[in-house]
Motif scaffolding. Structure first.
Motif, short mmCIF file in Angstrom:
data_model
loop_
_atom_site.label_atom_id
_atom_site.label_comp_id
_atom_site.label_asym_id
_atom_site.label_seq_id
_atom_site.Cartn_x
_atom_site.Cartn_y
_atom_site.Cartn_z
N LYS A 165 34.11 -19.06 -25.57
CA LYS A 165 34.62 -17.85 -24.93
C LYS A 165 33.82 -16.63 -25.36
CE LYS A 165 39.04 -17.26 -25.02
NZ LYS A 165 40.44 -17.16 -25.53
N GLN A 216 38.91 -12.55 -20.01
CA GLN A 216 39.62 -13.47 -20.88
C GLN A 216 40.69 -14.24 -20.12
OE1 GLN A 216 38.94 -14.13 -24.36
NE2 GLN A 216 37.17 -13.31 -23.30
N ASP A 251 40.60 -18.27 -20.04
CA ASP A 251 41.72 -19.05 -20.57
C ASP A 251 42.33 -19.95 -19.50
OD1 ASP A 251 41.45 -17.96 -23.10
OD2 ASP A 251 42.97 -16.40 -22.77
N SER A 255 34.56 -19.24 -29.88
CA SER A 255 34.43 -17.90 -29.30
C SER A 255 33.34 -17.12 -30.01
CB SER A 255 35.76 -17.14 -29.38
OG SER A 255 36.14 -16.93 -30.72
#
Length: 248
Positions: free
Chosen positions: A194, A203, A207, A220
């Motif tokens: 991420k 985000q 997700d 991330s």
């Protein structure tokens, strides 16, 4: 020091970018004995394929051809638009891929196109900055928005590099849908990295795509959309760690 088994990485860049974005990551991985193949998508970098001749299938074929020349399994890495490409590649040659790695990338379900995912992301700031050509074959990003969107956390040198290498993006592949099966794409192990400061793929969307795909191996980086330019060492370290997991 314990010697780790080297890996072969195939790196696929995203939209409005080209192979140069991977230069530092490529060097870092090669210094540790890994083999790295950086794919230039048609219509990007120095490739002059006309925009009307491009589709997701053309991108996919280019990556499949690069992988087919390698003896064993590879780690296939895709960024942004490159996530669409590596997804379709995994459907075609799952037996050649040890891991799929998505970095701030679009990760479609079967029947989805990049536009389907992008239009479902109200938190993205990319849309208002897009300027389609009169023939609808390419998309430009407004010049004053380019580095803000893609590498707001990068050095001036990195920002200048993005500006100097900029080309309008072929539009047709954005609307091409992937076709995936559990027997092929579904069998390939997947990892998502991420990008926490990303304002191109939010985000929320990252997700949601991770959850839809059932990915449990998630890392991330605290970067913008282009972590390989703003924090190449962090990306190199994660890719090395992912490779070591295969070797162990």
């Amino acid at each position: 020091m314990e010697k780790t088994t080297s890996q072969t990485y195939v790196l696929v860049h995203g939209a409005w970018q080209a192979p140069y974005v991977w230069d530092t990551v490529c060097t870092n991985l090669q210094k540790e004995g890994n083999k790295v193949i950086v794919v230039e998508l048609p219509g990007h970098g120095a490739d002059k394929t006309p925009a009307q001749n491009l589709g997701l299938d053309v991108y996919t074929d280019k990556v499949v051809a690069a992988i087919s020349e390698q003896g064993g399994k590879i780690i296939l890495v895709g960024h942004s638009l490159g996530g669409m490409v590596i997804t379709q590649v995994a459907e075609e040659i799952p037996h050649k891929i040890s891991k799929l790695v998505y970095i701030g990338a679009f990760l479609p379900a079967s029947g989805e196109a990049l536009t389907d995912l992008a239009y479902s992301d109200p938190h993205s700031q990319l849309g208002p900055a897009l300027v389609p050509s009169h023939d609808q074959l390419t998309l430009d990003v407004k010049p004053d928005s380019l580095t803000y969107l893609f590498i707001n956390d990068g050095s001036e040198l990195a920002k200048d590099m993005v500006l100097a290498n900029y080309r309008a993006e072929p539009a047709i592949p954005f609307s091409n849908k992937v076709t995936l099966t559990h027997e092929n794409f579904g069998t390939v192990e997947k990892v998502y990295i991420k990008t926490l400061q990303d304002i191109v793929i939010s985000q929320h969307l990252q997700d949601r795509m991770i959850a839809t795909a059932g990915i449990t191996s998630v890392y991330s980086v605290n970067t913008s959309h282009s972590p390989f330019l703003s924090q190449p060492q962090a990306v190199s370290d994660l890719l090395r760690e992912i490779g070591q997991q295969i070797a162990s």
